[in-house]
Design an enzyme around this catalytic site. Structure first.
Site, PDB file in Angstrom:
ATOM      1  N   THR A 150      29.744  -2.803   3.797  1.00 39.53           N
ATOM      2  CA  THR A 150      29.259  -2.165   2.572  1.00 39.53           C
ATOM      3  C   THR A 150      27.731  -2.006   2.573  1.00 39.53           C
ATOM      4  O   THR A 150      27.204  -1.008   2.099  1.00 39.53           O
ATOM      5  CB  THR A 150      29.692  -3.024   1.363  1.00 39.53           C
ATOM      6  OG1 THR A 150      31.116  -3.137   1.405  1.00 39.53           O
ATOM      7  CG2 THR A 150      29.279  -2.397   0.051  1.00 39.53           C
TER       8      THR A 150
ATOM      9  N   SER B 270      23.994   3.546  -1.840  1.00 35.61           N
ATOM     10  CA  SER B 270      22.935   4.461  -2.286  1.00 35.61           C
ATOM     11  C   SER B 270      21.525   3.921  -2.047  1.00 35.61           C
ATOM     12  O   SER B 270      20.561   4.665  -2.155  1.00 35.61           O
ATOM     13  CB  SER B 270      23.090   4.776  -3.781  1.00 35.61           C
ATOM     14  OG  SER B 270      24.417   5.131  -4.077  1.00 35.61           O
TER      15      SER B 270
ATOM     16  N   ILE C 110      19.796   1.897  -3.897  1.00 35.47           N
ATOM     17  CA  ILE C 110      19.040   1.967  -5.155  1.00 35.47           C
ATOM     18  C   ILE C 110      18.639   0.565  -5.617  1.00 35.47           C
ATOM     19  O   ILE C 110      19.431  -0.369  -5.552  1.00 35.47           O
ATOM     20  CB  ILE C 110      19.901   2.598  -6.279  1.00 35.47           C
ATOM     21  CG1 ILE C 110      20.452   3.956  -5.860  1.00 35.47           C
ATOM     22  CG2 ILE C 110      19.110   2.693  -7.589  1.00 35.47           C
ATOM     23  CD1 ILE C 110      19.414   5.005  -5.602  1.00 35.47           C
TER      24      ILE C 110
ATOM     25  N   HIS D 227      18.329  -0.913  -8.824  1.00 34.91           N
ATOM     26  CA  HIS D 227      18.684  -0.553 -10.192  1.00 34.91           C
ATOM     27  C   HIS D 227      17.801  -1.301 -11.199  1.00 34.91           C
ATOM     28  O   HIS D 227      17.466  -2.464 -10.994  1.00 34.91           O
ATOM     29  CB  HIS D 227      20.151  -0.893 -10.464  1.00 34.91           C
ATOM     30  CG  HIS D 227      21.104   0.005  -9.737  1.00 34.91           C
ATOM     31  ND1 HIS D 227      21.371   1.282 -10.167  1.00 34.91           N
ATOM     32  CD2 HIS D 227      21.819  -0.173  -8.601  1.00 34.91           C
ATOM     33  CE1 HIS D 227      22.234   1.854  -9.329  1.00 34.91           C
ATOM     34  NE2 HIS D 227      22.517   0.993  -8.367  1.00 34.91           N
TER      35      HIS D 227
ATOM     36  N   CYS E 216      13.075   9.622  20.519  1.00 35.69           N
ATOM     37  CA  CYS E 216      13.735  10.384  19.457  1.00 35.69           C
ATOM     38  C   CYS E 216      12.707  11.318  18.838  1.00 35.69           C
ATOM     39  O   CYS E 216      11.779  10.878  18.177  1.00 35.69           O
ATOM     40  CB  CYS E 216      14.300   9.435  18.405  1.00 35.69           C
ATOM     41  SG  CYS E 216      14.730  10.235  16.850  1.00 35.69           S
TER      42      CYS E 216
ATOM     43  N   CYS F 211      18.453  12.328  22.152  1.00 36.62           N
ATOM     44  CA  CYS F 211      17.959  11.017  22.589  1.00 36.62           C
ATOM     45  C   CYS F 211      19.036  10.055  23.037  1.00 36.62           C
ATOM     46  O   CYS F 211      18.734   9.071  23.706  1.00 36.62           O
ATOM     47  CB  CYS F 211      17.103  10.384  21.490  1.00 36.62           C
ATOM     48  SG  CYS F 211      18.001  10.055  19.964  1.00 36.62           S
TER      49      CYS F 211
END
Lengths: 449, 490
Positions: B40, B45, B47, B49, B411, B453
């Site tokens: 997870t 996101s 965030i 909060h 990269c 890359c």
């Protein structure tokens, strides 16, 4: 350790076929102060991994492999003693042509009299298509598979589905088959192949590899490594998949050959205006971009089918760059290119986006049946002997005419073609004898049936 | 025998590991995946909060509000990319405006500061690309964004520097506890795919799998459902045009579809929320990806289908009761639980970890180590912005003179050098997979998605790890990238 700016007359970014041809031509034009910058450890670019033949028929009149074609240019380049930085990455080009370059030898600032952009293109990745499913190992672009196989001797998979019938995908179908892999199918969204006909024949038909037109991959399966893909036919017009008719094909690898995107991140940083259709810079017939002294050629300008055309185009860019360096009194056309919009909005703008009326620039619009055209502009201060337009048809046409008309709809030139397909870039030559009195407005290229 | 065994190397497990590593303890973190941050914690996101959303009085509200300033503080200590970009909750009609007031009130009850209602004009002034049809918004000044994998990996590294052992590719198969009657001490026996492990205390931070482990130990059973959230990610050029995190008003289905820049300046759209029976099922689906576009277009009408880099999904660990479970488990002394840590779990992680470490310290009467070592310095890198400063430019030149690999670009999209990739492998709890390199350096994460890359990264990985490149995986297990070598029989 002070980083001091250096001055160079002409900097060429990219040591692939475009950059090498441009450097050699610039030297032939009498320029000595040239610097070519290449990211890789060797010159030649993507040609080094294209070990199949089919290169050079037009330029050299003989059939060469990619490395052989590259070698002709890189040998000439080395013999000519043109300066070159390998393993060097341009981090930035400013609008006034100051480059920041990083390499294992250090970091440099280079102020260039003129710049030729020759960075080539990259492959569209899976994510850009939004193919749903798992994000497991075994999903890669065809060009990456080509590099792994041809330069590193590594097999990316054993049972393979290829999505997209672009040339690299077709070439890789044959290549992987020759190395003992089983290519289950090549799947193409459109009702026609987006590759050259000769590649469809020589890489698929000769090896009995099925080409599924009007199909797409709607899901990838497999938690760790790919175990298969789900295919579905697509509606001929909307191209939406018909999920009632899916089928599963077991495979351990999905190769993507779904389009090439000119690599213009550096160009955008330099303030170069891009064309939403080609995704390369908008250029005039001299291959000058919206920034004075910055020219573009090869796949960074528009994706080519044949390297021979890249070499020719690069030579033209080099002549223009040298002319620019020699004739600084010539008015630069920069302001005329821009509409003052942000680059991203340019990319997203619809075809035929508005263009300001400019006395010195004549826009050539992609009309009905035309997906993109290069050059997009003609600088009237430099009317060429002959003008060559490269364009891609929007779909397949049989027995159609290519028409170039002026702003009033008057025909300038018309050319009959037996077949036109988006998979093959077409060209139209306008000899000086057809050059009309310069009119206001624009010209429009279209396909008429 | 270990003192503390933490099961799960997500943000919660790694945060707890870092906090307990302050004490004189033998600590082991187990995870079934090939790297830390493979569940997870890698796909959410990102965030920070503010805390106006959670129901007052819940653990979610408590840990969110306490965690908010701690994430900023921790991110700074650990050199993790993080930005206080503020959050806006958009109201699309006049009738929605009272709900903004309700959110402000709820936030104030939760103890959130810096909440205010802003006018349509102010929103459009802050975020010119937002739908001009909005009526107003809630501005949460403490809202922010952080790299979720950056934070998790940095916590694991800091824990490792302070003596925590990480055992990856190690699946827990059975859990048992036995009480030594003489001393009254509980021992745990953990059967794993790499053999048995004994511990005095265990911490269950196993995310979506926490219920399975928990229910073998405790009579007070838990049920966790995996709720899948799908996302789109867009190119940096687009992300740079947004500043704040843009929420829509929450519905009964959750916080709705957000549009937010990430700390790396890409833009993400999502997440959806759908229960999935298989707790490893992180597929994306055509229907949900389409749903996101429709919902996100309400926030950002200029959304177009180009500039998409990738789509991805993550699973939230949702407890039936709807709140976090954090703390001791009464019927099993020595067993600690952090379960149901879904949103705002990333923000809550520091406060949860601090509390659990303190509980363990109290229960076992632990003493702090005399010396708690600093986190390792971040992988050296550079940005174009930095290079505009001539001194920074000269520093980089000196850096390259010391280590030429610092000037060798691998990269091109994210501008990651060979030195950075080697450093990612050599660090504590270093990268062993292609995805491991990606999350530590961003190589492979940019607009070409590794097209250029990857072959070079595979060479470097094989060289550093002393293995064949055919042994290398994307993310452990059977996720091999290559199937063979030319001229070598499979």
């Amino acid at each position: 350790m002070k980083v001091m700016p250096e001055k160079v007359s002409l900097v060429i970014i990219g040591g692939g076929p475009a950059g090498l041809a441009a450097a050699l031509e610039a030297q032939r034009q009498g320029l000595t102060d040239i610097l070519l910058i290449e990211r890789d450890q060797q010159l030649g670019g993507i040609l080094n991994q294209c070990i199949h033949t089919g290169f050079g028929l037009h330029y050299f009149g003989e059939e060469l492999s990619g490395p052989e074609y590259a070698d002709r240019f890189s040998t000439a380049f080395t013999t000519a003693g043109i300066a070159c930085l390998l393993e060097s990455h341009v981090l930035e080009i400013t609008p006034d042509r100051v480059l920041t370059v990083i390499s294992p030898l250090g970091i440099r600032k280079i102020a260039a009299g003129a710049v030729i952009l020759a960075m080539g293109c990259r492959e569209r990745p899976r994510g850009a298509l939004g193919i749903p499913g798992t994000r497991c190992a075994g999903v890669l672009t065809a060009g990456m598979a080509q590099r792994l196989l041809n330069l590193q001797g590594m097999m990316p998979g054993q049972s393979i589905v290829i999505l997209g019938s672009g040339d690299i995908g077709l070439i890789m179908a044959r290549r992987l088959t020759l190395e003992g892999a089983k290519v289950e199918a090549v799947v193409e969204l459109m009702p026609y192949s987006s590759g050259l006909t000769r590649n469809v024949v020589q890489c698929l038909q000769d090896y009995e590899i099925p080409l599924l037109l009007s199909h797409t991959v709607v899901e990838t399966h497999g938690r760790e490594r790919l175990i298969g893909v789900t295919l579905a036919p697509v509606h001929p017009q909307s191209r939406k998949p018909d999920l009632a008719q899916t089928r599963f094909i077991a495979c351990d690898t999905l190769l993507l050959s779904v389009g090439l995107i000119p690599e213009n991140e550096l160009s955008l940083g330099a303030g170069v205006v891009l064309d939403p259709a080609t995704r390369g810079p908008r250029v005039d017939q001299r291959l000058g971009t919206s920034q004075p002294g910055i020219f573009a050629c090869g796949n960074v300008l528009h994706v080519h089918d044949l390297v021979d055309d890249v070499s020719r185009e690069a030579e033209q860019a080099a002549r223009s760059a040298v002319a620019f360096l020699n004739e600084t009194d010539l008015p630069a056309p920069q302001a005329d290119f821009s509409t003052g919009r942000l680059p991203d909005q340019h990319l997203a703008a619809p075809a035929g986006w508005p263009f300001p009326e400019q006395p010195s620039l004549l826009p050539i619009l992609a009309g009905p049946g035309i997906r993109s055209v290069v050059p997009q502009l003609i600088s009237r201060d430099r009317i060429p002997e002959t003008l060559r337009l490269a364009f891609r048809p929007a779909r397949v046409y049989r027995s159609a005419s290519i028409c170039l008309r002026d702003g009033q709809g008057q025909l300038i030139i018309k050319s009959q073609r037996r077949i036109l397909t988006p998979g093959e870039e077409a060209r139209l030559t306008i000899p000086a004898s057809h050059w009309p009195a310069v009119t206001a407005g624009h010209w429009q290229l279209s396909i008429e049936v | 025998m270990h003192d503390v065994v933490i099961i799960g190397a997500g943000v919660i497990g790694c945060a707890i590991a870092r906090e307990v590593s302050r004490y004189k303890l033998r600590v082991l973190v187990l995870d079934q995946a090939s790297d830390v941050c493979e569940g997870t914690s890698k796909a959410n996101s990102g965030i920070i909060h503010a805390g106006y959303d959670a129901t007052p009085g819940t653990r979610k509200a408590h840990y969110n509000v306490r965690g908010n300033p701690l994430v900023y503080q921790w991110a700074q200590e650990l050199s993790v990319p993080c930005q206080n970009n503020t959050s806006l909750v958009l109201a699309f009609s006049e009738t929605d405006l009272p709900r903004i007031d309700a959110l402000i009130e709820r936030g104030q009850q939760n103890g959130v500061t810096g909440l205010r209602k802003v006018s349509r004009e102010e929103v459009l002034d802050r975020e010119p690309l937002v739908n001009p049809a909005i009526a107003g918004a809630l501005l949460a000044e403490t809202g922010g964004i952080v790299s979720p994998y950056g934070l998790t990996i940095a916590l694991a590294e800091h824990a490792a520097v302070n003596g925590v052992e990480f055992r990856l590719n190690c699946q827990v198969q059975a859990l048992a506890h036995q009480t030594d009657l003489d001393g009254g001490q509980t021992n745990f026996i953990i059967e794993t795919s790499q053999g048995p492990v004994q511990a005095r205390a265990i911490v269950n931070a196993a995310g979506v799998f926490a219920d399975r482990l928990h229910n073998t130990l405790s009579q007070d059973t838990l049920t966790i459902t995996a709720r899948r959230g799908e996302y789109w990610m867009l190119d940096k050029r687009i992300g740079a045009q947004f500043c704040a995190t843009l929420f829509q008003l929450p519905t009964d289905k959750g916080k709705g579809i957000l549009v937010t820049p990430t700390v790396e300046q890409t833009l993400i759209l999502g997440p959806t929320s759908d229960p999935v029976p298989d707790k490893m099922d992180t597929r994306t689906t055509a229907a949900k990806l389409e749903e996101i576009l429709e919902a996100a277009a309400q926030t950002w009408p200029g959304l177009r289908k180009d500039s998409f880099i990738t789509s991805f999904s993550g699973l939230r660990a949702h407890l039936a009761e709807g709140d976090f479970r954090v703390g001791r488990v009464p019927d099993v002394p020595g067993y600690y639980l952090a379960a149901g840590i879904e949103s705002p779990g990333l923000t809550a992680a520091p406060a949860i970890a601090i509390d659990l470490a303190e509980l363990i310290a109290t229960d076992f009467n632990l003493a702090l180590k005399p010396e708690f070592l600093s986190p390792p310095p971040p992988i050296p890198g550079f940005s174009l912005k930095q290079l505009a400063d001539p001194d920074e430019l000269d520093n980089l030149a000196a850096e390259i003179a010391r280590d030429p690999a610092m000037g060798r670009m691998v990269c091109r999209c994210e501008q990651v050098t060979e030195a950075q990739i080697r450093a990612a492998i050599r660090r504590p709890v270093g990268a062993r997979t292609l995805d491991g390199i990606k999350r530590r350096t961003r190589a492979n994460m940019g607009r070409c998605q590794g097209g250029f890359c990857t072959p070079r990264i595979l060479e470097i990985l094989a060289e550093e790890l002393g293995c064949d490149s055919t042994d290398l995986t994307k993310s452990g297990g059977q996720s091999r990238i290559l199937t063979g070598q030319l001229g070598v029989e499979a």
